[in-house]
Design a protein around this motif. Structure first.
Motif, PDB file in Angstrom:
ATOM      1  N   UNK A  37       0.829  -1.206   0.000  1.00 47.82           N
ATOM      2  CA  UNK A  37       0.000   0.000   0.000  1.00 47.82           C
ATOM      3  C   UNK A  37       0.870   1.264   0.000  1.00 47.82           C
ATOM      4  N   UNK A  38       1.928   1.261   0.802  1.00 45.41           N
ATOM      5  CA  UNK A  38       2.833   2.409   0.846  1.00 45.41           C
ATOM      6  C   UNK A  38       3.506   2.624  -0.509  1.00 45.41           C
ATOM      7  N   UNK A  39       3.879   1.528  -1.146  1.00 46.23           N
ATOM      8  CA  UNK A  39       4.483   1.617  -2.475  1.00 46.23           C
ATOM      9  C   UNK A  39       3.494   2.212  -3.461  1.00 46.23           C
ATOM     10  N   UNK A  40       2.231   1.784  -3.368  1.00 46.35           N
ATOM     11  CA  UNK A  40       1.198   2.275  -4.281  1.00 46.35           C
ATOM     12  C   UNK A  40       0.942   3.768  -4.076  1.00 46.35           C
ATOM     13  N   UNK A  45       2.361 -11.175  -5.331  1.00 47.61           N
ATOM     14  CA  UNK A  45       1.921  -9.785  -5.422  1.00 47.61           C
ATOM     15  C   UNK A  45       3.038  -8.813  -5.040  1.00 47.61           C
ATOM     16  N   UNK A  46       3.921  -9.239  -4.170  1.00 53.05           N
ATOM     17  CA  UNK A  46       5.014  -8.357  -3.760  1.00 53.05           C
ATOM     18  C   UNK A  46       5.963  -8.082  -4.923  1.00 53.05           C
ATOM     19  N   UNK A  47       6.185  -9.101  -5.747  1.00 58.80           N
ATOM     20  CA  UNK A  47       7.032  -8.909  -6.931  1.00 58.80           C
ATOM     21  C   UNK A  47       6.303  -8.077  -7.989  1.00 58.80           C
ATOM     22  N   UNK A  84       7.490  -4.701  -9.706  1.00 59.40           N
ATOM     23  CA  UNK A  84       7.457  -4.591 -11.166  1.00 59.40           C
ATOM     24  C   UNK A  84       6.724  -3.329 -11.608  1.00 59.40           C
ATOM     25  N   UNK A  85       5.633  -2.997 -10.929  1.00 52.44           N
ATOM     26  CA  UNK A  85       4.860  -1.807 -11.280  1.00 52.44           C
ATOM     27  C   UNK A  85       5.683  -0.532 -11.091  1.00 52.44           C
ATOM     28  N   UNK A  86       6.439  -0.497 -10.000  1.00 54.02           N
ATOM     29  CA  UNK A  86       7.309   0.661  -9.764  1.00 54.02           C
ATOM     30  C   UNK A  86       8.341   0.762 -10.879  1.00 54.02           C
ATOM     31  N   UNK A  87       8.977  -0.348 -11.174  1.00 51.92           N
ATOM     32  CA  UNK A  87      10.034  -0.358 -12.192  1.00 51.92           C
ATOM     33  C   UNK A  87       9.473  -0.025 -13.571  1.00 51.92           C
ATOM     34  N   UNK A  88       8.254  -0.485 -13.832  1.00 47.80           N
ATOM     35  CA  UNK A  88       7.630  -0.204 -15.124  1.00 47.80           C
ATOM     36  C   UNK A  88       7.373   1.297 -15.282  1.00 47.80           C
ATOM     37  N   UNK A  89       6.881   1.921 -14.226  1.00 42.59           N
ATOM     38  CA  UNK A  89       6.680   3.364 -14.273  1.00 42.59           C
ATOM     39  C   UNK A  89       8.017   4.086 -14.439  1.00 42.59           C
ATOM     40  N   UNK A  90       9.023   3.617 -13.713  1.00 41.39           N
ATOM     41  CA  UNK A  90      10.359   4.215 -13.827  1.00 41.39           C
ATOM     42  C   UNK A  90      10.887   4.075 -15.255  1.00 41.39           C
ATOM     43  N   UNK A  91      10.552   2.966 -15.898  1.00 42.41           N
ATOM     44  CA  UNK A  91      10.987   2.740 -17.277  1.00 42.41           C
ATOM     45  C   UNK A  91      10.397   3.773 -18.223  1.00 42.41           C
ATOM     46  N   UNK A  92       9.120   4.143 -18.002  1.00 39.48           N
ATOM     47  CA  UNK A  92       8.493   5.156 -18.862  1.00 39.48           C
ATOM     48  C   UNK A  92       9.142   6.521 -18.676  1.00 39.48           C
ATOM     49  N   UNK A 106      14.639  -3.510 -17.333  1.00 35.22           N
ATOM     50  CA  UNK A 106      15.197  -4.828 -16.991  1.00 35.22           C
ATOM     51  C   UNK A 106      14.705  -5.283 -15.615  1.00 35.22           C
ATOM     52  N   UNK A 107      14.650  -4.354 -14.652  1.00 34.98           N
ATOM     53  CA  UNK A 107      14.192  -4.705 -13.308  1.00 34.98           C
ATOM     54  C   UNK A 107      12.719  -5.109 -13.311  1.00 34.98           C
ATOM     55  N   UNK A 108      11.925  -4.409 -14.109  1.00 30.05           N
ATOM     56  CA  UNK A 108      10.504  -4.746 -14.204  1.00 30.05           C
ATOM     57  C   UNK A 108      10.328  -6.144 -14.784  1.00 30.05           C
TER      58      UNK A 108
END
Length: 208
Positions: free
Chosen positions: A10-13, A65-67, A71-79, A87-89
């Motif tokens: 939740x904090x990550x979101x 779900x933790x991974x 992945x969601x964080x890394x995907x946003x960072x990728x954009x 690669x991390x995503x």
């Protein structure tokens, strides 16, 4: 008081939501010189979000779900063109799949990640994996049609959306998309039929 992985997710979101908000603010300003202070805040929030996701994984490394969270964080960072984020995503989604290999949504997420990098063949391969697990996966079929359109494969896209309308014959959006594809393929009678069906399902559908 309670180091549950769900709370770290939740904090990550929350951090991701704040990143999206700041990114929209930057786009709204539309200036040639980016606001360096806002960019710095975005970087700090992404770093914080990654930290929370890693803490979730540490709390329960068996929860896929933790991974996905990481992945969601890394995907946003990728954009945002952050180095190694793509690669991390990809690694994080792969870790999630290793824990839950029969979840079609994970393969669709990977497909979207690959499509964001214009890796269309890989994206279509992952969509195929998702559809092997769930043949009536409307979201995957619809995304496949979008990829096919982007590659100029209009007839293939029409076939994909036709399948989707058979699975869900009460969705006016699907018939609108089918009509639009028929129109682009110069099949005007087919377009009329599909758009008429969309209007029959929703007589307030102004676009149709």
């Amino acid at each position: 008081w309670d180091g549950s992985d769900v709370f770290y997710q939740a904090l990550s979101e929350i951090s991701l939501l704040r990143v999206n908000e700041l990114t929209q603010q930057l786009q709204a300003k539309n200036t040639k010189t980016p606001d360096q202070e806002t960019i710095k805040k975005i970087g700090e929030l992404i770093e914080k979000s990654v930290g929370y996701s890693n803490m979730a994984i540490k709390a329960d490394p068996s929860n896929h779900y933790n991974y996905v969270s990481l992945a969601r964080v890394s995907e946003l960072a990728s954009t945002l063109q952050i180095p190694n984020a793509y690669e991390n995503a990809k690694v994080s989604y792969a870790n999630a799949i290793s824990l839950n290999p029969y979840n079609p949504a994970l393969y669709l997420s990977l497909a979207r990640l690959e499509a964001s990098k214009n890796n269309v063949n890989d994206a279509q391969r992952y969509i195929g994996s998702a559809l092997q697990l769930k043949q009536n996966y409307i979201e995957a079929i619809f995304f496949l049609a979008q990829l096919q359109v982007s590659q100029g494969q209009i007839k293939e896209a029409i076939t994909s959306v036709q399948v989707a309308t058979q699975i869900n014959p009460n969705d006016p959006l699907l018939f609108f998309q089918l009509g639009f594809l028929y129109y682009n393929d110069k099949n005007y009678l087919g377009a009329v039929d599909a758009l008429s069906k969309a209007v029959t399902l929703n007589d307030q559908y102004a676009n149709a």
